[in-house]
Design a protein around this motif. Structure first.
Motif, PDB file in Angstrom:
ATOM      1  N   SER A 160     -28.334  31.722  21.747  1.00 46.78           N
ATOM      2  CA  SER A 160     -28.002  30.441  21.133  1.00 46.78           C
ATOM      3  C   SER A 160     -29.058  30.051  20.100  1.00 46.78           C
ATOM      4  O   SER A 160     -28.726  29.541  19.010  1.00 46.78           O
ATOM      5  CB  SER A 160     -27.887  29.351  22.207  1.00 46.78           C
ATOM      6  OG  SER A 160     -27.575  28.110  21.629  1.00 46.78           O
ATOM      7  N   THR A 163     -28.593  32.305  16.905  1.00 46.62           N
ATOM      8  CA  THR A 163     -27.365  32.112  16.130  1.00 46.62           C
ATOM      9  C   THR A 163     -27.119  30.658  15.747  1.00 46.62           C
ATOM     10  O   THR A 163     -26.361  30.376  14.815  1.00 46.62           O
ATOM     11  CB  THR A 163     -26.144  32.610  16.940  1.00 46.62           C
ATOM     12  OG1 THR A 163     -26.027  31.844  18.149  1.00 46.62           O
ATOM     13  CG2 THR A 163     -26.291  34.086  17.278  1.00 46.62           C
ATOM     14  N   GLN A 165     -25.475  28.696  17.652  1.00 52.14           N
ATOM     15  CA  GLN A 165     -24.124  28.431  18.137  1.00 52.14           C
ATOM     16  C   GLN A 165     -24.104  28.243  19.654  1.00 52.14           C
ATOM     17  O   GLN A 165     -25.089  28.502  20.353  1.00 52.14           O
ATOM     18  CB  GLN A 165     -23.189  29.589  17.756  1.00 52.14           C
ATOM     19  CG  GLN A 165     -23.138  29.897  16.276  1.00 52.14           C
ATOM     20  CD  GLN A 165     -22.559  28.766  15.440  1.00 52.14           C
ATOM     21  OE1 GLN A 165     -21.805  27.917  15.954  1.00 52.14           O
ATOM     22  NE2 GLN A 165     -22.885  28.746  14.150  1.00 52.14           N
ATOM     23  N   CYS A 268     -14.178  32.372  18.398  1.00 56.45           N
ATOM     24  CA  CYS A 268     -15.159  32.884  19.356  1.00 56.45           C
ATOM     25  C   CYS A 268     -15.141  34.410  19.389  1.00 56.45           C
ATOM     26  O   CYS A 268     -14.134  35.047  19.077  1.00 56.45           O
ATOM     27  CB  CYS A 268     -14.863  32.375  20.767  1.00 56.45           C
ATOM     28  SG  CYS A 268     -14.504  30.615  20.888  1.00 56.45           S
ATOM     29  N   VAL A 286     -19.776  33.643  22.170  1.00 54.32           N
ATOM     30  CA  VAL A 286     -20.381  32.757  21.177  1.00 54.32           C
ATOM     31  C   VAL A 286     -19.226  32.016  20.511  1.00 54.32           C
ATOM     32  O   VAL A 286     -18.284  32.644  20.007  1.00 54.32           O
ATOM     33  CB  VAL A 286     -21.194  33.529  20.129  1.00 54.32           C
ATOM     34  CG1 VAL A 286     -21.716  32.575  19.058  1.00 54.32           C
ATOM     35  CG2 VAL A 286     -22.352  34.270  20.786  1.00 54.32           C
ATOM     36  N   THR A 288     -17.802  29.111  17.691  1.00 51.77           N
ATOM     37  CA  THR A 288     -18.152  28.505  16.404  1.00 51.77           C
ATOM     38  C   THR A 288     -17.119  27.467  15.996  1.00 51.77           C
ATOM     39  O   THR A 288     -15.946  27.562  16.369  1.00 51.77           O
ATOM     40  CB  THR A 288     -18.219  29.576  15.302  1.00 51.77           C
ATOM     41  OG1 THR A 288     -16.901  30.087  15.056  1.00 51.77           O
ATOM     42  CG2 THR A 288     -19.139  30.722  15.696  1.00 51.77           C
ATOM     43  N   SER A 297     -20.841  35.601   8.214  1.00 48.18           N
ATOM     44  CA  SER A 297     -21.575  34.860   9.249  1.00 48.18           C
ATOM     45  C   SER A 297     -21.003  35.148  10.634  1.00 48.18           C
ATOM     46  O   SER A 297     -21.746  35.352  11.602  1.00 48.18           O
ATOM     47  CB  SER A 297     -21.516  33.356   8.968  1.00 48.18           C
ATOM     48  OG  SER A 297     -22.145  33.047   7.747  1.00 48.18           O
ATOM     49  N   ARG A 300     -21.646  38.787  11.887  1.00 50.43           N
ATOM     50  CA  ARG A 300     -23.007  39.015  12.383  1.00 50.43           C
ATOM     51  C   ARG A 300     -23.158  38.595  13.843  1.00 50.43           C
ATOM     52  O   ARG A 300     -24.068  39.062  14.541  1.00 50.43           O
ATOM     53  CB  ARG A 300     -24.021  38.249  11.518  1.00 50.43           C
ATOM     54  CG  ARG A 300     -24.327  38.918  10.181  1.00 50.43           C
ATOM     55  CD  ARG A 300     -25.574  38.317   9.543  1.00 50.43           C
ATOM     56  NE  ARG A 300     -25.357  36.933   9.127  1.00 50.43           N
ATOM     57  CZ  ARG A 300     -24.906  36.569   7.922  1.00 50.43           C
ATOM     58  NH1 ARG A 300     -24.626  37.487   7.003  1.00 50.43           N
ATOM     59  NH2 ARG A 300     -24.750  35.289   7.620  1.00 50.43           N
ATOM     60  N   LEU A 301     -22.285  37.720  14.301  1.00 49.82           N
ATOM     61  CA  LEU A 301     -22.347  37.275  15.690  1.00 49.82           C
ATOM     62  C   LEU A 301     -21.882  38.352  16.674  1.00 49.82           C
ATOM     63  O   LEU A 301     -22.262  38.333  17.846  1.00 49.82           O
ATOM     64  CB  LEU A 301     -21.486  36.022  15.885  1.00 49.82           C
ATOM     65  CG  LEU A 301     -21.874  34.775  15.092  1.00 49.82           C
ATOM     66  CD1 LEU A 301     -20.845  33.674  15.321  1.00 49.82           C
ATOM     67  CD2 LEU A 301     -23.272  34.305  15.487  1.00 49.82           C
ATOM     68  N   SER A 304     -24.620  40.786  18.039  1.00 43.08           N
ATOM     69  CA  SER A 304     -25.551  39.977  18.836  1.00 43.08           C
ATOM     70  C   SER A 304     -24.966  39.654  20.207  1.00 43.08           C
ATOM     71  O   SER A 304     -25.661  39.720  21.232  1.00 43.08           O
ATOM     72  CB  SER A 304     -25.882  38.675  18.099  1.00 43.08           C
ATOM     73  OG  SER A 304     -26.540  38.930  16.878  1.00 43.08           O
ATOM     74  N   SER A 305     -23.677  39.313  20.231  1.00 42.15           N
ATOM     75  CA  SER A 305     -23.004  38.998  21.496  1.00 42.15           C
ATOM     76  C   SER A 305     -22.899  40.226  22.388  1.00 42.15           C
ATOM     77  O   SER A 305     -23.178  40.173  23.594  1.00 42.15           O
ATOM     78  CB  SER A 305     -21.606  38.440  21.220  1.00 42.15           C
ATOM     79  OG  SER A 305     -21.652  37.329  20.367  1.00 42.15           O
TER      80      SER A 305
END
Length: 333
Positions: A160, A163, A165, A268, A286, A288, A297, A300-301, A304-305
């Motif tokens: 969190s 990001t 988010q 998400c 995640v 958004t 953007s 890129r999540l 990471s998730s």
């Protein structure tokens, strides 16, 4: 059932504590035990035990149709397992049957059946019995489910923070997504409308879809049908064929996306959390506001998730295979 006799007893001799007036399956092994431990002749055993012989099919139908018979079987199995649980060193057949007040032949029959499922195991000498490896797996799963929030919390907070988010954690329960953890930046102008314990449908959430995609498909389809696949937005998947295709893509990619399928403003990405056996036990997402799933953007999540979910999985014993690493490299390329 070849080589098995089905008999009905009308009385219960003292030497046969468990005998009653219902149909009983008597194997050659059990007859041998009667002869060995009742110290009677074959003629005496045969005269006192069987009253009429049934076919296997008849007995199975009567037994299957009898709730009392099924409860009796479960009760005896639980008595055996509970008693063995109190004896870490194990027990031999004679002592076990004596302490739970069941005939040796019956106890042996139950032990042999439960041994096939890993619920009990015999010692190296072949004489002692103890709880089997299946209970280690069950215990591990229970511990993981109870502790997953504490285990996942540091990764959720870090994700969190990186990001900016909202990060959420969920389990599957009774055919629905249940939120059990949530971390969101204090400065977010708009908050995701979920609370701990909130339930959401499978078919329109990234968390639900990713857990369902890696779960038992027959069970998941039954749950989805029961929920009705309600339409929440113009993006909601409302047909099983389309959902099956979505699940297939999720399994290939390793993550799920909710492209404004439950809320017109929320997109998400969710990744699975696995236990030591590789089963998906939870999922991390995640969420958004107002972000297009095709934007740089949002893209890129995704890694990471997925990476955060993998780190949590590793904490509960999961080890990534070379094959899955190869698939991930292909998708990133």
């Amino acid at each position: 059932m070849e080589g098995t006799l089905i008999v009905e007893r009308e009385t219960s001799p003292a030497a046969h504590r468990e005998a009653d007036s219902r149909n009983v399956v008597v194997s050659p092994v059990e007859i041998a035990f009667h002869l060995l431990y009742d110290e009677r002749s074959i003629e005496e055993t045969w005269t006192q035990m069987p009253k009429r012989v049934l076919t296997s099919a008849q007995s199975e139908k009567e037994e299957n149709d009898s709730p009392v018979g099924s409860v009796r079987v479960l009760d005896r199995a639980m008595r055996i397992l509970k008693h063995l649980a109190q004896q870490p060193g194990g027990l031999n057949l004679t002592k076990l049957s004596s302490e739970i007040d069941l005939h040796k032949a019956t106890v042996l029959r139950f032990l042999r059946t439960m041994e096939q499922g890993g619920f009990v195991a015999s010692g190296s000498d072949g004489k002692s019995w103890r709880l089997g490896p299946a209970f280690l797996d069950i215990n591990m799963r229970m511990l993981v489910r109870h502790d997953i929030r504490e285990i996942a919390r540091p990764e959720m907070e870090a994700l969190s923070a990186r990001t900016g988010q909202t990060v959420q954690l969920a389990l599957m329960s009774e055919g629905a997504v249940v939120y059990i953890g949530k971390v969101e930046p204090a400065e977010l102008p708009l908050k995701i409308n979920t609370q701990i314990g909130t339930r959401r449908p499978i078919h329109c959430t990234s968390l639900g879809k990713v857990m369902a995609a890696f779960g038992d498909q027959t069970e998941m389809e039954r749950a989805v049908r029961a929920s009705g696949m309600q339409r929440f937005t113009s993006q909601t998947i409302t047909s099983l064929p389309q959902l099956r295709e979505e699940f297939s893509g999720i399994r290939a990619r390793g993550y799920a996306i909710d492209d404004r399928e439950y809320n017109d403003l929320v997109a998400c990405v969710a990744a699975p959390i696995r236990d030591a056996s590789g089963d998906v036990i939870a999922a991390l997402s995640v969420s958004t506001f107002g972000m297009s799933v095709g934007s740089a953007s949002f893209r890129r999540l995704i890694p990471s998730s997925v990476d955060a979910a993998k780190r949590i999985s590793a904490m509960v014993g999961w080890k990534e295979s070379a094959a899955s690493r190869g698939r991930e490299t292909t998708h990133k390329a």
